[in-house]
Motif scaffolding. Structure first.
Motif, mmCIF file in Angstrom:
data_model
loop_
_atom_site.group_PDB
_atom_site.id
_atom_site.type_symbol
_atom_site.label_atom_id
_atom_site.label_comp_id
_atom_site.label_asym_id
_atom_site.label_seq_id
_atom_site.Cartn_x
_atom_site.Cartn_y
_atom_site.Cartn_z
ATOM 1 N N ASP A 83 131.609 28.260 -15.931
ATOM 2 C CA ASP A 83 131.165 28.292 -17.323
ATOM 3 C C ASP A 83 130.217 29.470 -17.455
ATOM 4 O O ASP A 83 129.041 29.385 -17.122
ATOM 5 C CB ASP A 83 130.462 26.984 -17.689
ATOM 6 N N ASP A 109 128.895 30.890 -19.970
ATOM 7 C CA ASP A 109 127.822 30.797 -20.949
ATOM 8 C C ASP A 109 126.529 30.249 -20.345
ATOM 9 O O ASP A 109 125.455 30.444 -20.895
ATOM 10 C CB ASP A 109 128.237 29.881 -22.112
ATOM 11 N N SER A 149 128.075 33.478 -27.759
ATOM 12 C CA SER A 149 129.035 34.416 -27.176
ATOM 13 C C SER A 149 129.984 34.961 -28.242
ATOM 14 O O SER A 149 130.298 36.148 -28.272
ATOM 15 C CB SER A 149 129.833 33.730 -26.064
ATOM 16 N N LEU A 171 129.270 39.874 -21.461
ATOM 17 C CA LEU A 171 129.472 38.426 -21.349
ATOM 18 C C LEU A 171 130.028 38.048 -19.988
ATOM 19 O O LEU A 171 129.753 36.965 -19.472
ATOM 20 C CB LEU A 171 130.420 37.938 -22.448
ATOM 21 N N GLY A 214 126.071 34.993 -19.527
ATOM 22 C CA GLY A 214 126.307 34.331 -20.806
ATOM 23 C C GLY A 214 125.347 34.830 -21.879
ATOM 24 O O GLY A 214 124.434 35.615 -21.620
#
Length: 408
Positions: free
Chosen positions: A23, A25, A186, A237, A241
């Motif tokens: 993940d 983010d 994001s 990104l 994140g």
């Protein structure tokens, strides 16, 4: 430290090879107190992997901590290795930690539940709709830019390009939202990388080289700048994140840079009647680039960024109003420069006042930490599927518009 970045990328690939889903983010600096890792992994509902390296007596001390949502324990491996063996030992240590975790009796992780008194919890890829809307619009702009850059006026070329561009952007956004957990921050950060450089490219070319016969080249400049900005924001990104405050900061950098760039050009020329297109273009591009680079390493609270923008707006309007008598009765260059300087200076002062007036108090530090990790409501709009309701074991999606943590 370059070795830390290489180790982070290596362990990310190794984790995926071991069957873990990343993940992006939630990537960021680990808390100073390792005891907080258990609570953090439980709140995120997943597994945290925290590597660290230290140089000791010519060797590298490698430490990997693993925290799992359904376990109150921390699993730690520490080894001293040479620099040449660091990559191999890091992968082996991670494999041992993950294998040891899987060898324990299977425990079903409890789903993330809404706090007492609330009916919804955040949905996966909460930014999918914002990403889809911006990707579709930008894809259509790309198609239109290609048609204008070619110099063609044939609608038989325009409409297929618009359809292909918009459809391609929509499909890519859907695939990205399904593959990764795309947060609201994001999605809007990627949008900032698409729009502000495109605007900057158009304005710079129009101000410096724009003529009636070179309109196609103006669209080419915007196309190149927009795709470059989109690539840079996507790369940012991939490395780390993005919080909602960081995305707002990137947009604020582009907007404030646009205004201050125009103010700078008008101040140099001493003529407020000539529209400062070139300065606005340079300001938008450089402002977005600087703010986006800062947002990658710093996660400001979203409310402070909004307060800074409002302060700049009110300050600029106040400065323009106070200096308006200078523009009466055929002002000379000095009077026009003073008016422009008052407008720009008051805008900067208003931004600084807005930022410092919203400085968090000591008791609000925990709330700021949660917002930086995406656990508290921000200031960016969420539309589409914004959450899921849960009564017992039954769940249902919630569709609507959310702003600042409220449902409307």
């Amino acid at each position: 430290m370059p070795i830390a970045g290489q180790l982070d990328a290596l362990l990310a690939d190794a984790a995926q090879d071991l069957g873990l889903v990343l993940d992006l983010d939630q990537r960021g600096a680990a808390p100073d107190d390792e005891a907080e890792l258990v609570a953090l992994s439980s709140s995120l509902g997943g597994t945290l992997i925290v590597p660290s390296v230290k140089a000791r007596d010519g060797e590298i001390e490698l430490r990997i901590v693993l925290a799992e949502a359904s376990s109150p324990e921390l699993r730690v491996r520490i080894e001293r290795v040479s620099r040449d063996d660091l990559s191999v030992r890091a992968v082996v240590m991670l494999r041992d930690l993950v294998t040891g975790l899987r060898s324990q009796p299977a425990r079903r992780a409890e789903p993330r539940r809404a706090p007492e008194g609330t009916l919804t919890v955040p949905a996966k890829s909460a930014g999918r709709t914002a990403l889809a809307v911006n990707a579709t619009l930008f894809g259509g702009v790309l198609g239109y830019s290609i048609q204008r850059a070619s110099g063609s006026e044939d609608p038989r070329l325009l409409y297929p390009l618009l359809a292909v561009g918009a459809g391609g952007g929509l499909v890519m956004s859907i695939l990205a939202a399904e593959e990764w957990d795309v947060g609201v921050g994001s999605a809007w950060f990627v949008a900032s990388g698409a729009w502000w450089p495109s605007i900057a490219g158009h304005l710079i070319y129009a101000g410096r080289f724009g003529t009636a016969w070179a309109e196609g080249e103006q669209w080419t400049a915007g196309l190149v700048a927009g795709t470059t900005g989109l690539s840079l924001s996507t790369l940012a990104l991939a490395l780390r994140g993005m919080s909602e405050g960081g995305a707002l900061l990137a947009h604020s950098g582009g907007g404030l840079g646009l205004v201050l760039g125009g103010v700078t050009e008008a101040l140099v020329r001493g003529n407020v009647d000539s529209f400062p297109i070139t300065g606005m273009g340079y300001g938008a591009g450089l402002g977005w680039l600087g703010a986006a680079a800062l947002a990658v390493h710093w996660r400001p609270p979203a409310n402070r960024v909004v307060a800074m923008d409002l302060g700049a707006l009110l300050g600029g309007l106040g400065g323009a109003a106070l200096g308006s008598p200078l523009l009466l009765d055929g002002p000379n260059e000095t009077q026009q420069r003073v008016w422009v300087g008052m407008t720009g200076g008051m805008a900067l002062a208003g931004a600084a006042i807005g930022w410092f007036m919203t400085k968090p108090k000591a008791e609000a530090s925990e709330k700021s930490r949660k917002q930086a990790h995406g656990e508290a409501p921000g200031m960016l709009p969420i539309f589409g599927v914004i959450g899921q309701s849960q009564v017992g074991e039954r769940r249902a999606p919630v569709v609507g518009l959310s702003w600042s943590g409220t449902l409307r």
